[in-house]
Write a protein that holds these residues in place. Structure first.
Motif, PDB file in Angstrom:
ATOM      1  N   ALA A   1       1.026  -1.052   0.092  1.00 39.23           N
ATOM      2  CA  ALA A   1       0.015   0.089  -0.165  1.00 39.23           C
ATOM      3  C   ALA A   1       0.881   1.228  -0.045  1.00 39.23           C
ATOM      4  O   ALA A   1       1.631   1.546   1.059  1.00 39.23           O
ATOM      5  CB  ALA A   1      -0.870  -0.063   1.243  1.00 39.23           C
ATOM      6  N   LEU A   2       0.923   2.099  -1.119  1.00 39.02           N
ATOM      7  CA  LEU A   2       1.897   3.347  -1.227  1.00 39.02           C
ATOM      8  C   LEU A   2       0.696   4.532  -0.988  1.00 39.02           C
ATOM      9  O   LEU A   2      -0.056   4.730  -1.631  1.00 39.02           O
ATOM     10  CB  LEU A   2       2.365   3.476  -2.353  1.00 39.02           C
ATOM     11  CG  LEU A   2       3.239   4.575  -2.841  1.00 39.02           C
ATOM     12  CD1 LEU A   2       4.493   4.521  -1.947  1.00 39.02           C
ATOM     13  CD2 LEU A   2       3.828   4.574  -4.346  1.00 39.02           C
ATOM     14  N   LEU A   3       1.064   4.983   0.037  1.00 37.11           N
ATOM     15  CA  LEU A   3      -0.094   6.202   0.498  1.00 37.11           C
ATOM     16  C   LEU A   3       0.760   7.623   0.168  1.00 37.11           C
ATOM     17  O   LEU A   3       2.051   7.616   0.059  1.00 37.11           O
ATOM     18  CB  LEU A   3       0.249   6.208   2.164  1.00 37.11           C
ATOM     19  CG  LEU A   3      -0.463   5.166   2.736  1.00 37.11           C
ATOM     20  CD1 LEU A   3      -0.394   5.184   4.324  1.00 37.11           C
ATOM     21  CD2 LEU A   3      -1.474   4.386   2.290  1.00 37.11           C
ATOM     22  N   GLY A   4      -0.189   8.362  -0.217  1.00 38.17           N
ATOM     23  CA  GLY A   4       0.051   9.735  -0.731  1.00 38.17           C
ATOM     24  C   GLY A   4       1.071   9.973  -1.710  1.00 38.17           C
ATOM     25  O   GLY A   4       2.003  10.721  -1.767  1.00 38.17           O
ATOM     26  N   SER A   5       0.758   9.319  -3.044  1.00 41.93           N
ATOM     27  CA  SER A   5       1.481   9.348  -4.350  1.00 41.93           C
ATOM     28  C   SER A   5       0.666  10.493  -5.396  1.00 41.93           C
ATOM     29  O   SER A   5       0.319  10.314  -6.419  1.00 41.93           O
ATOM     30  CB  SER A   5       1.610   8.218  -5.009  1.00 41.93           C
ATOM     31  OG  SER A   5       2.528   8.132  -6.030  1.00 41.93           O
ATOM     32  N   GLY A   6       0.536  11.710  -4.693  1.00 41.35           N
ATOM     33  CA  GLY A   6      -0.072  12.791  -5.518  1.00 41.35           C
ATOM     34  C   GLY A   6       1.047  13.697  -5.644  1.00 41.35           C
ATOM     35  O   GLY A   6       2.372  13.376  -5.965  1.00 41.35           O
ATOM     36  N   PHE A   7       0.991  15.264  -5.459  1.00 43.42           N
ATOM     37  CA  PHE A   7       1.885  16.202  -5.478  1.00 43.42           C
ATOM     38  C   PHE A   7       2.273  16.495  -4.234  1.00 43.42           C
ATOM     39  O   PHE A   7       3.487  16.409  -3.971  1.00 43.42           O
ATOM     40  CB  PHE A   7       1.637  17.245  -6.642  1.00 43.42           C
ATOM     41  CG  PHE A   7       2.916  17.900  -7.035  1.00 43.42           C
ATOM     42  CD1 PHE A   7       3.240  17.662  -8.338  1.00 43.42           C
ATOM     43  CD2 PHE A   7       3.804  18.511  -6.210  1.00 43.42           C
ATOM     44  CE1 PHE A   7       4.448  18.203  -8.737  1.00 43.42           C
ATOM     45  CE2 PHE A   7       5.133  18.933  -6.801  1.00 43.42           C
ATOM     46  CZ  PHE A   7       5.384  18.922  -8.006  1.00 43.42           C
ATOM     47  N   ASP A   8       1.436  17.039  -3.386  1.00 41.42           N
ATOM     48  CA  ASP A   8       1.456  17.304  -1.980  1.00 41.42           C
ATOM     49  C   ASP A   8       0.310  16.820  -1.275  1.00 41.42           C
ATOM     50  O   ASP A   8      -0.563  17.382  -1.062  1.00 41.42           O
ATOM     51  CB  ASP A   8       1.840  18.693  -1.890  1.00 41.42           C
ATOM     52  CG  ASP A   8       1.063  19.710  -2.435  1.00 41.42           C
ATOM     53  OD1 ASP A   8       0.235  19.303  -3.290  1.00 41.42           O
ATOM     54  OD2 ASP A   8       0.827  20.902  -2.154  1.00 41.42           O
ATOM     55  N   PRO A   9       0.254  15.560  -0.647  1.00 44.43           N
ATOM     56  CA  PRO A   9       1.477  14.586  -0.528  1.00 44.43           C
ATOM     57  C   PRO A   9       1.910  13.839  -1.892  1.00 44.43           C
ATOM     58  O   PRO A   9       0.978  13.767  -2.681  1.00 44.43           O
ATOM     59  CB  PRO A   9       1.152  13.796   0.503  1.00 44.43           C
ATOM     60  CG  PRO A   9      -0.321  13.670   0.444  1.00 44.43           C
ATOM     61  CD  PRO A   9      -0.781  14.912   0.122  1.00 44.43           C
ATOM     62  N   GLY A  10       3.018  13.642  -1.778  1.00 42.38           N
ATOM     63  CA  GLY A  10       3.374  12.788  -3.057  1.00 42.38           C
ATOM     64  C   GLY A  10       5.040  13.214  -3.447  1.00 42.38           C
ATOM     65  O   GLY A  10       6.171  13.002  -2.997  1.00 42.38           O
TER      66      GLY A  10
END
Length: 396
Positions: A137-146
């Motif tokens: 499970a990879l959490l927060g893979s956008g820009f922010d977060p990410g």
């Protein structure tokens, strides 16, 4: 062996993810886009077929219902679920991935629909279940977060022995022409902005009044903008993973027009998340407001200007003080020309695709629940450059 990808959520970000996965179909294989409203999926699928030449499947799903999500994962035989639905639905989708031993990725951490608060605690608690399922499970893979988390990890790897302070700086200088609109889900956006601010310093969280702290920052290719301190979820994981950190803050730009509208709405109760009675019916004010505001997915063709999101990190390298600025600038009209979405959706959707690509390609691996900065940042940073989000580094 052909991979299979399930995308849940057909808003502005879901549109970008569908386009970018189709553009990388050698990795993502057979793609299915699912939402409660299947007509949105069908419209996106039609546009992807016309612009990219790739056919993607569509499906209807209630992401609040774990069993429904399980059935859809089993039907599509998905290797990964990319969750770009609402943050309220993170836990049900994660539970479905655990039950089916399927990789999971999201762009925003869990938020309870009845509490204007977001934190990783309930998602982190599923680590052992994902390990037992031998799934990631990879959490927060956008820009922010990410991407901002990856910028921090990249700075730590290549530029510092110790990072002492980080400021995350998020500027959207786009103009959509409306007196008031939000660039992503109005309910999530307004809850986030109207909440109390919070930052971390010397091992403790310090709370501020909403919009109490402001600084003017000169954003490259944009100019000087008023930037307000907010609480943002990536800080919660970064304080665990960046060594030597003494302070981390998050700032976002807002125009005075936006703030005036928001304060007026807040003063008359329109940002309320509790039910009120209206003519014998129960309504939630902020949900009603959402129906009145422009759909963020509709802003693409009318938004002009640029986004600039990055981090300023200060610390020590080889015994000397160092300060760097890593940032990414994106033009709204370029985004629309490529994928029929404005820049805020684009800058969230592209990193979601990149995180999923690194999982499916086996570059990032490991069972359990992870935050994005825990992996080697270099392959992610390379893909940002080739997938539409080239970045810059400046010494300050």
């Amino acid at each position: 062996m052909v991979k299979r990808t399930l995308i849940i959520g057909a808003g502005g970000v879901g549109n970008v993810v569908a386009f970018k996965c189709a553009m990388n179909s050698d990795t993502f294989g057979e793609i299915t886009l699912a939402s409660r409203t299947i007509s949105k999926c069908e419209e996106i699928a039609k546009n992807v077929k016309e612009k990219v030449g790739i056919t993607i499947g569509v499906a209807s799903v209630d992401a609040d219902d774990t069993n429904e999500v399980i059935k859809l994962i089993e039907k599509t035989k998905a290797d990964i679920v990319i969750n770009v639905a609402l943050p309220y639905q993170d836990l049900t989708i994660m539970d479905a991935c655990i039950a089916t031993k399927t990789h999971y990725l999201d762009t925003a951490n869990y938020e309870h629909p009845d509490t204007a608060k977001f934190e990783y605690k309930e998602q982190w608690a599923k680590d052992s279940a994902f390990r037992e399922a031998n799934a990631m499970a990879l959490l927060g893979s956008g820009f922010d977060p990410g991407a901002t988390n990856v910028f921090c990890a990249y700075a730590q790897k290549h530029y510092f022995d110790e990072i002492h302070t980080i400021d995350i700086l998020d500027c959207n200088a786009g103009d959509h022409g409306y007196p008031f609109a939000t660039n992503f889900n109005p309910e999530i956006n307004l809850r986030e902005v109207s909440a109390k601010g919070r930052y971390w310093e010397n091992g403790e969280w310090i709370e501020t009044k909403p919009m109490e702290i402001m600084q003017v920052w000169d954003y490259p290719e944009v100019g000087k903008r008023d930037s307000y301190l907010l609480y943002h979820e990536e800080m919660e994981s970064l304080v665990k993973h960046i060594k030597g950190l003494k302070r981390i803050r998050f700032f976002m730009t807002f125009s005075q027009s936006y703030l005036t509208h928001m304060r007026c709405l807040e003063n008359v109760g329109m940002l309320g998340i509790k039910e009120v009675e209206h003519k014998g019916m129960k309504i939630v004010p902020i949900e009603f407001l959402k129906t009145l505001l422009p759909d963020p997915a509709s802003l693409g063709p009318r938004t002009k200007g640029k986004t600039n999101i990055g981090i300023v990190a200060e610390g020590i390298k080889d015994g000397k003080k160092r300060k760097i600025y890593i940032y990414q600038v994106k033009d709204h009209e370029e985004c629309y020309a490529e994928v029929l979405s404005q820049g805020v959706s684009y800058t969230t959707g592209v990193p979601a695709m990149i995180g999923a690509k690194l999982i499916l390609d086996g570059v990032w691996s490991g069972a359990g629940v992870w935050n994005i900065e825990q992996f080697d940042p270099d392959p992610f940073m390379e893909l940002l450059n080739t997938q539409g989000l080239p970045w810059q580094v400046k010494e300050l």
